[in-house]
Structure formats: C-alpha cells, structure tokens
Design a protein around this motif. Structure first.
Motif, mmCIF file in Angstrom:
data_model
loop_
_atom_site.group_PDB
_atom_site.id
_atom_site.type_symbol
_atom_site.label_atom_id
_atom_site.label_comp_id
_atom_site.label_asym_id
_atom_site.label_seq_id
_atom_site.Cartn_x
_atom_site.Cartn_y
_atom_site.Cartn_z
ATOM 1 N N PHE A 95 0.829 -1.205 0.000
ATOM 2 C CA PHE A 95 0.000 0.000 0.000
ATOM 3 C C PHE A 95 0.866 1.258 0.000
ATOM 4 O O PHE A 95 0.591 2.227 -0.730
ATOM 5 N N LEU A 96 1.936 1.242 0.774
ATOM 6 C CA LEU A 96 2.804 2.417 0.862
ATOM 7 C C LEU A 96 3.583 2.645 -0.434
ATOM 8 O O LEU A 96 3.841 3.786 -0.818
ATOM 9 N N VAL A 97 3.959 1.562 -1.116
ATOM 10 C CA VAL A 97 4.637 1.707 -2.411
ATOM 11 C C VAL A 97 3.705 2.392 -3.406
ATOM 12 O O VAL A 97 4.116 3.307 -4.139
ATOM 13 N N VAL A 98 2.444 1.965 -3.448
ATOM 14 C CA VAL A 98 1.469 2.581 -4.359
ATOM 15 C C VAL A 98 1.296 4.060 -4.035
ATOM 16 O O VAL A 98 1.274 4.913 -4.931
ATOM 17 N N GLU A 99 1.191 4.386 -2.752
ATOM 18 C CA GLU A 99 1.015 5.783 -2.349
ATOM 19 C C GLU A 99 2.260 6.605 -2.665
ATOM 20 O O GLU A 99 2.165 7.776 -3.082
#
Length: 309
Positions: A95-99
């Motif tokens: 999720f953090l990579v996408v954000e």
C-alpha cells in the motif's frame, strides 16, 4: 524470581505501550508536516501493536500441553501468528509503495524540521522496543516476525531523519516518497523468508536432514538390517518429528527395546530430532526405498520423460 519470557509481563506491556504511543505521535506529526514517510512509519507502528498482541496470544497458546484435541500440542499457534504478521507487513508495504508512486507524480510540500524531530523521537522509542524483543528472536519465528516489525520501523525512522534533513535544507520533496518505497521494499524482502518457512512447516515439509547419513548411522546399530518408510516433519522451527520402519532380526520384544533406545539416541543427539516413532519389522518392506513412494515417483517421472521424447 526467574526472568520472564521475552513476550510476557513487563516486556510485552512496555513494547505495546511504546508502539501505541509512537503510532499516535507519528500520525499527528505526519498529518501536520505532510510527510508520507512519517505516515508510513505510523501505519507500520500500528501494525506492530497488532503484531505484538497477536504474538503474545499465540505464544501463550503454544505453552499448552498435549491433549485429546491436539496430541502434538499447540506450538503451531506461533507459526500461524508469524505467517499472519508477515502477510500483514507485506500488505502494508505494498500500500505504501502505491502511495509513494502517486506522490512522485503529485509532490506535496513538507515541513522538514517538524518531520525531523518527530522521526528522532520515534527512532528512540523504536530502538527501545527492538531491544526489549531482541532476546529470543533468533530461535523463534513468531518472535522473529514481531522483531522484524520493530526493526523495520527503526530503519524507517532513520530513513525519515535523512529525508527530513534533505527536505529542510534543499527542499528535495521527492526524497520522502523515495525513502518510503525503499523501506517498504526492504520490509517485503525480509518478510518473504518467514512466509516461506512458515508455509513449509504448515505443509508438513521435511526438515533439512541428511537422510543418507541417517540410514548409514542406523544400519551401523547392531541388529538393524534395513530402514524404510521414513517420514520427517516439523511442529515448529525447533521441533522435528521422525518416524520410520526398521527391519530387525527375528527376536523377542524385550530384546528390541534396547535397539529402540540406540536408534533414539542417534537421532536425538546427532540430528536434533525431538520425537521418534519406530515400527519394527523382520522382512516386510526390506526392499522398499527409505523415503516411501520415492522409487515409484522416480519411475513415473522417468516414464513421463520417455513419452515426451
């Protein structure tokens, strides 16, 4: 009074309270400063708090003895907790990579000084939490998964500090999502071996044993003429279960028991096997392979390869 286990009593309470405090502190600091890296650290700490509670509950369950419902005991509760914790880490990191990728396209202004001091305080708390759980992390997948949660947050705080300095001095706002991606990818990389090992244990995967050496050592015992139909699996990462059919000379049962003890001593002392089950036979199965079905599988594979050619 004896020293408590790493996941009980004051250690557990201290680590849990620290992570709840860090989570709230970083969430507030991330929102005010506009730092995704701080918010990612906050989400990781939130995951840590859940992870620690889950690990503690699993650890307590694993201490139960064998009963009619679980004749091998409850040790695998910790394996399940380690698997769940590692999956949670990977999901949060993804999720953090996408954000972070979104932030590259739409950079936002960040208050570097506030980001720096929040990260410094969080790093100190993370290091303290990591130290509290450092004992036992080398020999327990459950504790190791929780320890990895805490260590990843400490590394994340270091990255945030570096990013805050660059943002405050040269206004490199792109450093914030870049550091978020680096830490997230590192966490996923470190989590994968735990997932692989826990799945192998839950799938009754065989431990890394030298089966040829085991056969050689058992055949050296006086009275043992053959070893076949061997099965080996793990209850957890520290407890190996081993069963085998052993061919012996025709003799009274009272003479067989000393042979059993010799077999158990070899397996326990030389191969660190914790539980041994032996079935004695005279001639039955003497022509079988050591690993049951291995010969049939090889014949099937050779037959299929021949058809393909």
């Amino acid at each position: 009074m004896h020293e408590e286990d790493p996941l009980t009593g004051r250690r557990f309470l201290g680590v849990t309270l620290l992570n709840i405090g860090i989570t709230g502190f970083e969430l507030l600091g991330g929102v005010v400063s506009g730092s995704l890296a701080l918010l990612s650290d906050a989400f990781h700490n939130m995951g840590d708090a859940v992870s620690i509670v889950l690990s503690y509950v699993a650890h307590r369950i694993s201490q139960r003895g064998e009963d009619q419902q679980n004749t091998f005991g409850y040790r695998r509760a910790q394996i399940l907790a380690a698997l769940l914790n590692s999956f949670l880490l990977i999901l949060i990191s993804a999720f953090l990579v996408v954000e972070a990728i979104r932030r590259f396209s739409h950079p936002e202004p960040i208050h570097g000084t506030l980001m720096f001091w929040v990260a410094v305080i969080s790093l100190a708390a993370n290091l303290l939490s990591t130290w509290l759980l450092s004992r036992g992390s080398k020999h327990n997948l459950n504790i190791r998964a929780t320890y990895l949660h805490l260590l990843s947050d400490a590394l994340g705080s270091v990255a945030v500090i570096v990013g805050a300095v660059l943002i405050a001095t040269v206004q490199w706002y792109w450093v914030d999502p870049l550091l978020t991606m680096v830490v997230a990818i590192y966490i996923m990389w470190e989590s994968w071996p735990i997932i692989r090992e826990t799945i192998r244990i839950l799938m009754q995967g065989a431990p890394e044993l030298d089966y040829d050496a085991i056969r050689h050592d058992l055949l050296r015992i006086d009275g043992v003429t053959g070893v076949h139909h061997v099965h080996a699996w793990m209850i957890d990462e520290n407890n190996i279960i081993f069963s085998a059919h052993v061919n012996l000379h025709d003799q009274p049962l009272s003479n067989v028991e000393p042979v059993y003890r010799k077999i158990e001593n070899v397996l326990c002392q030389d191969y660190h096997i914790s539980h041994v089950t032996i079935q004695a036979e005279c001639r039955r199965g003497s022509d079988e392979q050591m690993i049951y079905g291995e010969h049939d599988f090889r014949q099937f594979s050779e037959s299929e390869n021949a058809k393909e050619k």
